[in-house]
Design an enzyme around this catalytic site. Structure first.
Site: not given
Ligand code: NAD
Length: 480
Positions: A150, A248, A282, A461
């Site tokens: 995102n 996060e 997020c 963070e």
């Molecule tokens: P996601 O969890 O699908 O993917 C995030 C990252 O993790 C990607 O690089 C993905 O390839 C990797 N990943 C996926 N499966 C994995 C596994 N089994 N082991 C290790 N890595 C793996 O999330 P997304 O769809 O890319 O992003 C959206 C989500 O991120 C939303 O839930 C949003 O709230 C959250 N987000 C949180 C914050 C925060 O600061 N809290 C900030 C931005 C986004």
């Protein structure tokens, strides 16, 4: 068609298997580049390179590491227009947003930690005049940084910068959905002469590459931003090896509007919180709790504002709302709009795919959507939708608003709109969220602790918290 490369041991290389994955442009719905479909052998190469680099990188002075971070920041600035355009094409978000937010914040992340590491100090404790204790803070070694789609470069750099500043070497994995600016960052790092192996970027699928990083015995800590579901699987894999974890994760944030607010500012703030980056931040406020006495006025003004947002080609300068980042995500968000109606929600505005013509006719656009008439406990109000979809919920008392604001598994952020200073502080202190904004939203100071409570996060963070995470404290006790 451009083929992106991994950045391993200072070189730009394909996945060892030679396999690639398609990279889509969300505004057009077309494949426009390909990225390495890496696997455990590529991660192994990256860990080996990082392990070799660690001794000399961690032995540099803080000032020397700081200078490398500054060079990366200047490298980002020198290519800022190219990066802003690349981020807009890759994510579907307006280029006005990538130019004003994503890319400036990415160089600021490197500058911030270039400063912070030279100001980082550790504690000393004098024990009843019998001893002096002081704290060493050692770099951990090789660490993993896994980031979402995102805010691609913004969040990747937010992890890489403190990890490197503290003396670690990094194996990073950007999202496979938005790999482009991480690839451009690897070109920048190579061009400024970052020593080989200090930073390695391995592209590919989540479970395959992220899983290999998380499970690798040579990786001492994992800093992850993404969904709560992925965070859980990372925790399962990393916990038995006792790795340090910073997670996060998702949110279902409340915007709480009291009757004594400045209505115009609250409407503008709630709209920004609901629809910025098509609701894909997020921190977005997707549950808007409004005191009943001003509910109708607030609702009408917010609906009007949502309807005036211009949906369009992300590369056109006056576009407010771009495309959702992938077809799968578009379909997920649309399924939640259908669910909301099944649960009894009334669509106040939006609710449909938005049709943008020309080169964007096949893009994944959704109208900014507001719903009402949904119980706080229903799935629409409990699950993270992560799109331009928000619900309006009237409340009568402060206690009721608090119970509903806190009434989800998540605890990332909230914003409160009121002119009653006492209530604002009282309410903020009772919210179960890691971040609270009063009469504002997403006003950031990089020194503050950032992260979520409950299922939104583990650890913080930002500022010195990030440097503490990326170091191991060691107490040394000297008898006087
Ligand atoms: P996601 O969890 O699908 O993917 C995030 C990252 O993790 C990607 O690089 C993905 O390839 C990797 N990943 C996926 N499966 C994995 C596994 N089994 N082991 C290790 N890595 C793996 O999330 P997304 O769809 O890319 O992003 C959206 C989500 O991120 C939303 O839930 C949003 O709230 C959250 N987000 C949180 C914050 C925060 O600061 N809290 C900030 C931005 C986004």
């Amino acid at each position: 068609m451009e083929e992106l490369k991994n950045y391993i041991d200072g070189e730009l290389v394909s996945a060892q298997s030679g396999n690639t994955l398609p990279n889509w442009s969300p505004a057009t719905g077309e494949i426009y580049s390909r990225l390495p479909d890496s696997d455990a052998q590529d991660v192994q190469r990256a860990v080996d390179a990082a392990t070799r680099a660690f001794a000399s990188w961690s032995a540099l002075s803080a000032t020397e590491r700081s200078q490398y971070l500054r060079k990366i920041a200047r490298g980002i600035e020198a290519r800022k227009s190219e990066l802003a355009l690349a981020e807009a094409i890759d994510t579907g978000k307006p280029s006005s947003v990538t130019a004003s937010l994503d890319i400036p914040r990415s160089s600021a992340n490197f500058d911030f930690f270039a400063d912070a590491i030279t100001q980082f100090s550790s504690e000393a404790h004098v024990t009843d005049r019998t001893a002096v204790n002081y704290t060493n803070r050692h770099a951990l070694g090789v660490v993993g940084c896994i980031s979402p789609w995102n805010l691609p470069l913004y969040l990747l750099s937010w992890k890489i910068a403190p990890a490197l500043a503290a003396g670690n070497c990094v194996v990073a994995k950007p999202s496979e959905v938005t790999p482009m600016t991480a690839y451009l960052l690897s070109q920048i790092c190579r061009d400024i002469g970052l020593p080989p192996g200090v930073l390695n970027i391995v592209h590919g699928l989540g479970a395959k590459v992220g899983g290999a990083i998380t499970g690798h015995a040579g990786i001492k800590a994992v800093s992850f931003t993404g969904s709560t579901q992925t965070g859980e699987s990372i925790a399962r894999l990393a916990a038995p090896a006792f790795k340090k974890l910073s997670l996060e994760m998702g949110g279902k944030n409340a915007t709480v509007v009291f009757e004594d607010c400045n209505l115009d500012e609250a409407v503008a703030g709630a709209a920004r919180a609901a629809f910025s980056n098509q609701g894909q931040i997020c921190l977005c406020g997707s549950r808007i709790l409004v005191q009943r006495t001003i509910y109708e006025r607030f609702k009408n003004a917010l609906v009007h504002r949502a309807q005036t947002l211009k949906i369009g080609d992300p590369l056109v300068i006056n576009t407010d709302q771009g495309a959702l980042t992938s077809q799968a995500h578009f379909e997920k968000v649309m399924s939640y709009v259908a669910l909301a109606q099944k649960e009894g929600g009334k669509v106040l505005c939006g609710g449909n795919r938005a049709h943008v013509g020309g080169r964007c006719r096949n893009g994944w656009f959704i109208e900014p959507t507001l719903l009402e008439g949904l119980a706080p406990e229903c799935r629409t109000n409990q699950e993270e939708i992560f799109g331009p979809v928000a619900t309006l919920i009237p409340f009568d008392t402060e206690d009721q608003a608090l119970a509903w604001a806190n009434g989800t598994r998540y605890g990332l952020a909230a914003s409160i709109w009121t002119s009653d200073v006492t209530r604002a502080h009282r309410f903020a202190g009772r919210l179960q969220t890691g971040v609270v904004w009063i009469n504002c939203w997403m006003l950031r100071d990089l020194r503050t602790p950032f992260g979520g409570m409950k299922d939104s996060g583990v650890g913080r963070e930002g500022g010195l918290d990030a440097l503490r995470f990326f170091t191991e404290a060691q107490n040394v006790c000297v008898k006087i």
